[in-house]
Design a protein around this motif. Structure first.
Motif, PDB file in Angstrom:
ATOM      1  N   ALA A  41       0.839  -1.199   0.000  1.00 15.59           N
ATOM      2  CA  ALA A  41       0.000   0.000   0.000  1.00 15.59           C
ATOM      3  C   ALA A  41       0.872   1.246   0.000  1.00 15.59           C
ATOM      4  O   ALA A  41       2.027   1.221   0.425  1.00 15.59           O
ATOM      5  N   GLN A  42       0.296   2.326  -0.499  1.00  7.26           N
ATOM      6  CA  GLN A  42       0.933   3.634  -0.444  1.00  7.26           C
ATOM      7  C   GLN A  42      -0.058   4.626   0.157  1.00  7.26           C
ATOM      8  O   GLN A  42      -1.276   4.434   0.090  1.00  7.26           O
ATOM      9  N   ASN A  43       0.478   5.693   0.723  1.00  5.94           N
ATOM     10  CA  ASN A  43      -0.373   6.744   1.309  1.00  5.94           C
ATOM     11  C   ASN A  43      -1.355   6.152   2.318  1.00  5.94           C
ATOM     12  O   ASN A  43      -2.544   6.483   2.334  1.00  5.94           O
ATOM     13  N   TYR A  44      -0.842   5.272   3.153  1.00  9.92           N
ATOM     14  CA  TYR A  44      -1.672   4.525   4.089  1.00  9.92           C
ATOM     15  C   TYR A  44      -1.076   4.633   5.486  1.00  9.92           C
ATOM     16  O   TYR A  44       0.141   4.501   5.656  1.00  9.92           O
ATOM     17  N   VAL A  45      -1.934   4.868   6.479  1.00  3.38           N
ATOM     18  CA  VAL A  45      -1.481   5.029   7.864  1.00  3.38           C
ATOM     19  C   VAL A  45      -2.350   4.189   8.780  1.00  3.38           C
ATOM     20  O   VAL A  45      -3.584   4.204   8.672  1.00  3.38           O
ATOM     21  N   ILE A  46      -1.715   3.427   9.660  1.00  6.07           N
ATOM     22  CA  ILE A  46      -2.417   2.720  10.734  1.00  6.07           C
ATOM     23  C   ILE A  46      -1.928   3.291  12.059  1.00  6.07           C
ATOM     24  O   ILE A  46      -0.720   3.402  12.297  1.00  6.07           O
TER      25      ILE A  46
END
Length: 439
Positions: A399-404
């Motif tokens: 994934a890109q531009n993804y935050v958990i």
């Protein structure tokens, strides 16, 4: 440092699933969710000498008992009919051993540790949605010191984080030596969402994850915001709330990250700003009136999409980003509470945020970020009989531009697992605001 898989087997429910429960139709909310696995790894430290001798069988037995309650997790998803065949085929259960100590792994530099997460998970994130893919994978890895890790992959077609936590706590309660009927009752699943919000047979517009991430090199980093740093951020925010609430740590950290993302995107676009969108997952159990129980299982989530226009990004500070994020979640609160009432089922209201998310995500002239918050969920406290986890992690996402976001070990801070390309990741690490607050 090597992790060796010893055995793999399918664990079935202790009791067969009744015929009248054989077909589990997914709900309206399940329909909106992409076919992927949600990974989670819990790490436990113990010096007991007998752990390795019995832990595999002990956890297998309690897993089988929990699958009796969570019978859809032992089934298989049938995409053509949008239902789960609760056939008791079982969850995949993998036993593995590591030739090093847990402390050695936890002490590794980030790049080495992150690359090893794949070996602690039982499958790839993208291995979901085909008729022979399990709905649940589990991998138990023991370390030389006596510690162990439980790596899990849940099919997102059935499980959001609240569902995952209900299952994990059910399994952990059954694994403890002393039976606790009252505790177990709290974690007994309620599978009423498909009845109350039946599927609409909508076109599946969810993105397809690649089955494997072997050829995908997506950098990820943890940015740790300790409790004292979050307190300093709060001091910068004017927050009007007549109920005495204070700015949440999740929205404070998101506001800071999004502000940095917008600045970095402008630099990389020759000084020209684009519209920036940030999509947050929303747990609808908290939006219903009255609030619905945490053990309501299945996906019961939506999204809230916040937007900054090109002309706005240069002119707002942390306060402005925080306000936009807060308002994006609040704007649907009243509509959600009405749509979620018994007999409400205002599907136009419920589908609107998903459509907004999908439409903006595929636009080429905007910057789009997706955020999932796992803060305040109870997997941090799951005790299988050897204490609470000493750490937790996700796996590698293609994934890109993804935050958990997850709670830190102390509980008052936030771990932000950020996925960006290499160039922007380096820029984020050098960002003045990030360096001021993140460890």
């Amino acid at each position: 440092m090597e992790i060796k898989t010893n055995t793999s087997k399918l664990v079935k429910p202790t009791k067969p699933t009744p015929l009248n429960l054989r077909n589990y139709d997914v709900s309206f909310f399940d329909e909106q969710i992409p076919n992927l696995n949600v990974p989670l790894i819990l790490y436990y430290s113990t010096a007991q000498n007998d752990v390795h001798a019995n832990i595999f069988n002990h956890l297998e037995t309690s897993l089988s008992d929990s699958l009796t309650d969570f019978y859809p997790l032992a089934g298989r998803y049938v995409r053509d009919g949008s239902f789960i065949d609760c056939s008791d085929q079982g969850a995949l259960y993998v036993q593995a051993t590591a030739n090093f100590q847990l402390s050695e792994f936890l002490g590794l530099v980030w790049e080495l540790k992150y690359n090893m997460l794949r070996d602690l998970l039982p499958c790839e994130v993208g291995e979901a949605g085909e008729v022979d893919d399990p709905m649940l994978y589990v991998k138990v890895t023991t370390f030389e010191c006596g510690g162990f890790a439980i790596g899990m992959c849940f099919s997102h077609k059935l499980s959001d984080m609240s569902t995952m936590c209900t299952f994990i706590n059910n399994w952990a309660t059954r694994s403890q030596d002393v039976s606790n009927a009252l505790e177990l009752e709290k974690y007994t699943p309620i599978f009423s969402v498909p009845r109350d919000f039946p599927k609409r047979n909508l076109t599946d517009l969810s993105p397809r994850m690649p089955r494997t991430s072997l050829m995908v090199n997506n950098p990820a980093r943890i940015f740790l915001f300790k409790g004292n740093a979050i307190s300093k951020m709060r001091e910068k925010i004017i927050f009007e709330d007549n109920q005495g609430h204070r700015p949440s740590k999740v929205q404070l950290v998101l506001a800071l990250l999004w502000k940095s993302f917008v600045g970095i995107d402008k630099v990389n676009n020759n000084g020209q700003s684009k519209a920036s969108f940030l999509s947050q997952g929303v747990n609808l159990r908290n939006k219903a009136v009255p609030k619905l129980p945490d053990n309501l299982c299945g996906n019961f989530v939506s999204v809230a999409v916040a937007q900054i226009e090109p002309s706005e990004g240069d002119n707002i500070d942390l306060q402005g980003f925080f306000t936009v994020l807060r308002d994006s979640v609040k704007k649907y609160d009243i509509d959600y509470s009405k749509a979620l009432m018994p007999g409400g089922k205002e599907y136009d209201v419920l589908i609107k945020p998903f459509l907004e998310h999908t439409q903006n995500m595929i636009k080429s002239d905007v910057n789009f970020y997706t955020v999932t918050s796992w803060c305040k969920f109870s997997f941090n406290k799951a005790d299988f009989g050897w204490g609470k986890p000493v750490w937790k992690s996700i796996g590698k996402f293609a994934a890109q531009n993804y935050v958990i976001l997850m709670d830190d070990q102390e509980g008052d801070g936030v771990e932000a697992w950020v996925h960006l390309d290499e160039k922007r990741m380096h820029q984020l690490e050098q960002d003045h605001d990030i360096k001021a607050y993140a460890v």
